[in-house]
Design a protein around this motif. Structure first.
Motif, PDB file in Angstrom:
ATOM      1  N   TYR A  97       0.838  -1.217   0.000  1.00  0.00           N
ATOM      2  CA  TYR A  97       0.000   0.000   0.000  1.00  0.00           C
ATOM      3  C   TYR A  97       0.867   1.258   0.000  1.00  0.00           C
ATOM      4  CZ  TYR A  97      -4.289  -2.377   1.645  1.00  0.00           C
ATOM      5  OH  TYR A  97      -5.401  -3.142   1.769  1.00  0.00           O
ATOM      6  N   ALA A  98       2.000   1.175   0.718  1.00  0.00           N
ATOM      7  CA  ALA A  98       2.783   2.396   1.021  1.00  0.00           C
ATOM      8  C   ALA A  98       3.156   3.164  -0.242  1.00  0.00           C
ATOM      9  CB  ALA A  98       4.036   2.016   1.812  1.00  0.00           C
ATOM     10  N   ALA A  99       3.578   2.436  -1.277  1.00  0.00           N
ATOM     11  CA  ALA A  99       4.008   3.125  -2.507  1.00  0.00           C
ATOM     12  C   ALA A  99       2.852   3.922  -3.114  1.00  0.00           C
ATOM     13  CB  ALA A  99       4.540   2.096  -3.506  1.00  0.00           C
ATOM     14  N   PHE A 100       1.674   3.305  -3.117  1.00  0.00           N
ATOM     15  CA  PHE A 100       0.510   4.003  -3.687  1.00  0.00           C
ATOM     16  C   PHE A 100       0.165   5.240  -2.849  1.00  0.00           C
ATOM     17  CE2 PHE A 100      -0.263   0.993  -6.899  1.00  0.00           C
ATOM     18  CZ  PHE A 100      -0.175  -0.288  -6.385  1.00  0.00           C
ATOM     19  N   LYS A 101       0.166   5.066  -1.535  1.00  0.00           N
ATOM     20  CA  LYS A 101      -0.240   6.190  -0.667  1.00  0.00           C
ATOM     21  C   LYS A 101       0.755   7.349  -0.754  1.00  0.00           C
ATOM     22  CE  LYS A 101      -0.911   3.575   3.037  1.00  0.00           C
ATOM     23  NZ  LYS A 101      -1.309   3.147   4.421  1.00  0.00           N
ATOM     24  N   GLN A 102       2.033   7.001  -0.861  1.00  0.00           N
ATOM     25  CA  GLN A 102       3.058   8.067  -0.939  1.00  0.00           C
ATOM     26  C   GLN A 102       2.871   8.887  -2.215  1.00  0.00           C
ATOM     27  OE1 GLN A 102       6.021   7.989  -3.158  1.00  0.00           O
ATOM     28  NE2 GLN A 102       6.556  10.042  -2.345  1.00  0.00           N
ATOM     29  N   ALA A 103       2.574   8.200  -3.315  1.00  0.00           N
ATOM     30  CA  ALA A 103       2.378   8.918  -4.592  1.00  0.00           C
ATOM     31  C   ALA A 103       1.083   9.728  -4.565  1.00  0.00           C
ATOM     32  CB  ALA A 103       2.375   7.918  -5.742  1.00  0.00           C
ATOM     33  N   LEU A 104       0.030   9.164  -3.977  1.00  0.00           N
ATOM     34  CA  LEU A 104      -1.243   9.906  -3.873  1.00  0.00           C
ATOM     35  C   LEU A 104      -1.045  11.165  -3.017  1.00  0.00           C
ATOM     36  CD1 LEU A 104      -3.683   6.915  -3.241  1.00  0.00           C
ATOM     37  CD2 LEU A 104      -3.681   8.401  -5.273  1.00  0.00           C
ATOM     38  N   ARG A 105      -0.325  10.993  -1.891  1.00  0.00           N
ATOM     39  CA  ARG A 105      -0.135  12.127  -0.977  1.00  0.00           C
ATOM     40  C   ARG A 105       0.686  13.224  -1.651  1.00  0.00           C
ATOM     41  NH1 ARG A 105       1.136   9.046   3.578  1.00  0.00           N
ATOM     42  NH2 ARG A 105      -1.047   8.427   3.545  1.00  0.00           N
ATOM     43  N   VAL A 174       4.623   9.861 -10.476  1.00  0.00           N
ATOM     44  CA  VAL A 174       5.368   9.744  -9.196  1.00  0.00           C
ATOM     45  C   VAL A 174       5.591   8.275  -8.856  1.00  0.00           C
ATOM     46  CG1 VAL A 174       5.260  10.185  -6.702  1.00  0.00           C
ATOM     47  CG2 VAL A 174       4.490  11.948  -8.309  1.00  0.00           C
ATOM     48  N   LEU A 175       4.537   7.472  -9.000  1.00  0.00           N
ATOM     49  CA  LEU A 175       4.616   6.044  -8.610  1.00  0.00           C
ATOM     50  C   LEU A 175       5.695   5.333  -9.419  1.00  0.00           C
ATOM     51  CD1 LEU A 175       3.048   3.799  -6.944  1.00  0.00           C
ATOM     52  CD2 LEU A 175       1.923   3.256  -9.121  1.00  0.00           C
ATOM     53  N   THR A 176       5.729   5.592 -10.730  1.00  0.00           N
ATOM     54  CA  THR A 176       6.627   4.817 -11.615  1.00  0.00           C
ATOM     55  C   THR A 176       8.048   5.359 -11.621  1.00  0.00           C
ATOM     56  OG1 THR A 176       5.817   6.146 -13.476  1.00  0.00           O
ATOM     57  CG2 THR A 176       4.745   4.021 -13.090  1.00  0.00           C
ATOM     58  N   GLN A 177       8.332   6.355 -10.779  1.00  0.00           N
ATOM     59  CA  GLN A 177       9.744   6.768 -10.612  1.00  0.00           C
ATOM     60  C   GLN A 177      10.542   5.598 -10.051  1.00  0.00           C
ATOM     61  OE1 GLN A 177      10.869   9.818 -11.896  1.00  0.00           O
ATOM     62  NE2 GLN A 177       8.777   9.505 -12.596  1.00  0.00           N
ATOM     63  N   ASP A 178       9.841   4.751  -9.262  1.00  0.00           N
ATOM     64  CA  ASP A 178      10.516   3.556  -8.712  1.00  0.00           C
ATOM     65  C   ASP A 178      10.572   2.500  -9.818  1.00  0.00           C
ATOM     66  OD1 ASP A 178       9.788   1.169  -6.006  1.00  0.00           O
ATOM     67  OD2 ASP A 178      11.329   1.245  -7.586  1.00  0.00           O
ATOM     68  N   GLN A 179      11.721   2.449 -10.492  1.00  0.00           N
ATOM     69  CA  GLN A 179      11.809   1.564 -11.674  1.00  0.00           C
ATOM     70  C   GLN A 179      12.195   0.138 -11.297  1.00  0.00           C
ATOM     71  OE1 GLN A 179      14.159   3.634 -14.602  1.00  0.00           O
ATOM     72  NE2 GLN A 179      12.762   5.393 -14.578  1.00  0.00           N
TER      73      GLN A 179
END
Ligand SMILES: Nc1nc2c(c(=O)[nH]1)N=C([C@H](O)[C@H](O)COP(=O)(O)OP(=O)(O)OP(=O)(O)O)CN2
Length: 210
Positions: A97-105, A174-179
């Motif tokens: 969840y954390a990755a999604f929430k960080q990008a949403l925030r 933002v989310l897909t910066q984590d490649q």
């Protein structure tokens, strides 16, 4: 001959008893599993959904209407909900969840406590102005606002419909910066919903081409 007939008869009786037992056992297993066993041909899908009290942004805007009229400047506490449809949730490919929430925030924060302006609106005219301020007209009315309290968005109107698409595109960036994660392989589809008030908002959906 009689012995052979008796043996055949007792074999048939055994087979009938065996089949009956297997059927009962199968029925018991089905009942234990709570119904018919799933087959490999059944359609299965998994969706994560995320809606949190702090996934919101408080922003002001002025909706413009097709005739060139607009609303007065006002605000909403916009609430954001994400739903992502995933491929099978194996441990190796788990998406926390954390990755999604960080990008949403991150996107919520960029629009929070801002006046949202539609930079592509035909009735939006940016005028020369003092350092650090936006001086503009919208539908003929003039405004001067501090630059750090304004977000000019590349849309033709600040509506929830447009906000959902733009929010998702920025979230996805933002989310897909984590490649390290193959996001498009794991995520089949996504839906982003923004409520501007209880019972009113819009949802933007995207299904990724495989
Ligand atoms: N298609 C859209 N229409 C409108 C949008 C929008 O985003 N998409 N936005 C607005 C304004 O945000 C307005 O402030 C909210 O709409 P409104 O109908 O006035 O509803 P309210 O929440 O203000 O309350 P009511 O009790 O329903 O009047 C307008 N249109």
């Amino acid at each position: 001959m009689a012995v052979g007939r008796n043996r055949l008869h007792s074999n048939k009786r055994f087979a009938a008893r065996y089949n009956k037992t297997v059927c009962n056992l199968g029925g018991a297993i089905r009942r234990f599993n709570g119904g018919d066993n799933m087959t490999g041909h059944d359609q299965r899908s998994w969706k994560l959904h995320i809606r949190k009290d702090n996934l919101k942004f408080s922003a002001a805007h002025m909706t413009v209407f097709p005739d060139g009229s607009k609303e007065s400047l006002h605000g909403h506490n916009y609430e954001v909900t994400l739903e992502v449809e995933l491929t099978a949730p194996t441990l190796a490919q788990m998406l926390s969840y954390a990755a999604f929430k960080q990008a949403l925030r991150s996107v919520c924060d960029s629009w929070d406590e801002k006046v949202l302006l539609a930079g592509a609106n035909p009735w939006f005219i940016l005028l020369p102005g003092p350092e650090g301020e936006y001086n503009f007209r919208l539908c003929g009315k003039r405004y001067v606002l501090p630059m750090d309290e304004v977000a000019i968005l590349d849309v033709d109107n600040i509506t929830v419909e447009n906000l959902t698409q733009l929010f998702f595109e920025r979230f996805w960036h933002v989310l897909t910066q984590d490649q390290a994660v193959s996001w498009r392989e794991r995520i089949l589809a996504a839906r982003l919903r923004i409520d501007e008030s209880r019972g009113q908002g819009a949802t933007y959906s995207v299904r990724f081409n495989r």
